[in-house]
Design an enzyme around this catalytic site. Structure first.
Site, mmCIF file in Angstrom:
data_model
loop_
_atom_site.group_PDB
_atom_site.id
_atom_site.type_symbol
_atom_site.label_atom_id
_atom_site.label_comp_id
_atom_site.label_asym_id
_atom_site.label_seq_id
_atom_site.Cartn_x
_atom_site.Cartn_y
_atom_site.Cartn_z
ATOM 1 N N CYS A 151 -9.172 -2.149 9.847
ATOM 2 C CA CYS A 151 -10.053 -0.653 9.556
ATOM 3 C C CYS A 151 -9.584 -0.175 7.871
ATOM 4 O O CYS A 151 -11.148 0.958 7.947
ATOM 5 C CB CYS A 151 -9.129 0.040 10.258
ATOM 6 S SG CYS A 151 -8.873 -0.009 11.922
ATOM 7 N N LYS B 212 7.604 1.506 -0.289
ATOM 8 C CA LYS B 212 8.088 1.432 -1.186
ATOM 9 C C LYS B 212 8.896 1.624 -2.032
ATOM 10 O O LYS B 212 10.413 1.138 -2.607
ATOM 11 C CB LYS B 212 7.300 0.228 -2.690
ATOM 12 C CG LYS B 212 5.969 0.284 -2.304
ATOM 13 C CD LYS B 212 4.519 -0.030 -3.101
ATOM 14 C CE LYS B 212 3.949 1.389 -3.340
ATOM 15 N NZ LYS B 212 3.441 2.104 -2.053
ATOM 16 N N PRO C 133 0.380 -1.150 0.072
ATOM 17 C CA PRO C 133 -0.237 -0.204 0.135
ATOM 18 C C PRO C 133 0.862 1.208 -0.649
ATOM 19 O O PRO C 133 2.053 1.320 0.157
ATOM 20 C CB PRO C 133 -0.536 0.130 1.325
ATOM 21 C CG PRO C 133 -0.139 -0.756 2.551
ATOM 22 C CD PRO C 133 1.048 -1.781 0.901
ATOM 23 N N ASP D 298 9.953 3.071 -10.818
ATOM 24 C CA ASP D 298 8.760 3.354 -9.603
ATOM 25 C C ASP D 298 7.354 3.624 -10.383
ATOM 26 O O ASP D 298 7.509 4.391 -11.384
ATOM 27 C CB ASP D 298 9.419 4.786 -8.299
ATOM 28 C CG ASP D 298 8.915 4.520 -7.187
ATOM 29 O OD1 ASP D 298 7.890 3.106 -6.852
ATOM 30 O OD2 ASP D 298 8.839 5.449 -6.580
ATOM 31 N N GLU D 299 6.576 3.525 -9.859
ATOM 32 C CA GLU D 299 4.944 3.848 -9.890
ATOM 33 C C GLU D 299 4.631 2.624 -11.508
ATOM 34 O O GLU D 299 4.071 3.530 -11.670
ATOM 35 C CB GLU D 299 4.796 5.909 -9.751
ATOM 36 C CG GLU D 299 5.390 6.184 -8.805
ATOM 37 C CD GLU D 299 4.342 6.304 -7.770
ATOM 38 O OE1 GLU D 299 3.171 5.739 -7.728
ATOM 39 O OE2 GLU D 299 4.662 7.007 -6.495
ATOM 40 N N SER E 289 4.191 2.516 2.206
ATOM 41 C CA SER E 289 4.486 1.111 2.914
ATOM 42 C C SER E 289 6.156 1.269 2.260
ATOM 43 O O SER E 289 7.008 -0.355 3.357
ATOM 44 C CB SER E 289 3.976 -0.243 2.562
ATOM 45 O OG SER E 289 4.082 -0.330 1.258
HETATM 46 P P1 ADP Z 1 5.857 4.295 -0.524
HETATM 47 O O1 ADP Z 1 6.617 4.102 -1.789
HETATM 48 O O2 ADP Z 1 5.617 2.889 -0.572
HETATM 49 O O3 ADP Z 1 5.019 5.396 -0.554
HETATM 50 P P2 ADP Z 1 7.617 5.584 1.071
HETATM 51 O O4 ADP Z 1 9.093 4.906 0.728
HETATM 52 O O5 ADP Z 1 7.805 6.467 0.087
HETATM 53 O O6 ADP Z 1 6.763 4.167 0.868
HETATM 54 O O7 ADP Z 1 7.348 6.032 2.092
HETATM 55 C C1 ADP Z 1 7.749 5.570 3.488
HETATM 56 C C2 ADP Z 1 7.558 6.726 4.793
HETATM 57 O O8 ADP Z 1 6.816 7.163 4.872
HETATM 58 C C3 ADP Z 1 8.337 5.695 5.904
HETATM 59 O O9 ADP Z 1 9.552 6.168 5.962
HETATM 60 C C4 ADP Z 1 7.509 6.618 6.577
HETATM 61 O O10 ADP Z 1 8.171 8.007 7.070
HETATM 62 C C5 ADP Z 1 6.172 7.076 5.826
HETATM 63 N N1 ADP Z 1 4.796 6.849 6.465
HETATM 64 C C6 ADP Z 1 4.338 8.126 6.671
HETATM 65 N N2 ADP Z 1 3.068 7.278 6.704
HETATM 66 C C7 ADP Z 1 2.998 5.882 7.545
HETATM 67 C C8 ADP Z 1 2.026 5.056 7.707
HETATM 68 N N3 ADP Z 1 1.334 4.844 8.118
HETATM 69 N N4 ADP Z 1 2.898 4.154 7.995
HETATM 70 C C9 ADP Z 1 4.609 3.206 7.681
HETATM 71 N N5 ADP Z 1 5.435 4.618 6.758
HETATM 72 C C10 ADP Z 1 4.147 6.709 7.106
HETATM 73 MG MG MG Z 2 6.739 5.572 -3.251
HETATM 74 ZN ZN ZN Z 3 -6.504 -1.195 11.664
#
Ligand code: ADP
Ligand code: MG
Ligand code: ZN
Length: 196
Positions: A180, A19, A14, A87-88, A17
């Site tokens: 949730c 990624k 999600p 990415d994306e 997370s």
């Molecule tokens: P993605 O590419 O999967 O969206 P990112 O690598 O950009 O993830 O970002 C992950 C970072 O987002 C975490 O290291 C944390 O600092 C931040 N973060 C913000 N909200 C959350 C959340 N609900 N759970 C985990 N990390 C979060």
């Molecule tokens: Mg990302």
């Molecule tokens: Zn929950």
């Protein structure tokens, strides 16, 4: 193992997370191993800048923004790269599969990061085909913003609209655990709807 046969790694989960963070980490490790790397992201991810993989943790890495996967094959900096990060990936069309296969046939290590599901819980774009073809899968999880459990779903906050592709971050979306996320969707649908 030498890389001559190609290898597809898929990082998925999600929003929030990690990624993009994991993709950047793998590209950085490849650089430490003196491999040439090339990074791409879909151009519709305009959260920060045209030429960076952006993470929510303020880590950045240079990446070329492209709107079709064909451009990845044509890009000058992918030509000599042994390791290619994308990415994306959920935003690309069907031609992403073909482009990834071409890179694999040329013996490249391809690391793809993208959302497995949209905020409605539906498989996103052509990620299912990539997951099915992967040599290695990495399922990333976030923290549920309601209860703090492990989050595997992305929840679109109420009043944000219903198109599948809506690029955004914390204002529009939050990570949630399945329970949730389901509770949020039921609240959105209203009483009596969605029970079975
Ligand atoms: P993605 O590419 O999967 O969206 P990112 O690598 O950009 O993830 O970002 C992950 C970072 O987002 C975490 O290291 C944390 O600092 C931040 N973060 C913000 N909200 C959350 C959340 N609900 N759970 C985990 N990390 C979060
Ligand atoms: Mg990302
Ligand atoms: Zn929950």
């Amino acid at each position: 193992m030498s890389g001559s046969a190609g290898r597809l790694e898929v990082i998925t989960g999600p929003m929030f997370s990690g990624k993009s963070t994991e993709l950047l980490r793998r590209l950085r490790l490849a650089q430490v191993a003196r491999k040439k790397t090339a990074a791409f992201k879909h151009a519709s991810d305009v959260r920060y800048s045209d030429d960076q993989i952006a993470t929510h943790a303020e880590q950045r890495g240079w990446a070329m923004g492209v709107s079709t996967a064909r451009e990845i094959l044509e890009a000058w900096h992918a030509r000599g790269a042994q390791v290619i990060g994308i990415d994306e990936a959920q935003f690309f069309g069907e031609e992403l599969i073909e482009s990834v296969e071409v890179l694999l046939q040329r013996g490249r290590r391809v690391i793809v990061a993208g959302l497995n599901q949209d905020s409605f819980g539906r498989p996103f774009g052509h990620m299912p085909e990539l997951l099915a073809r992967a040599d290695a899968l990495f399922l990333t999880t976030a923290v549920c913003m309601v209860c703090g459990d492990e989050a595997t779903k992305t929840f679109r906050k109420p009043g944000i609209g219903s198109q599948q592709v809506l690029v955004g971050a914390e204002q529009e979306y939050e990570a949630r655990c399945r329970a949730c996320w389901v509770a949020g969707e039921r609240a959105r649908a209203g009483p009596g709807d969605g029970d079975f």
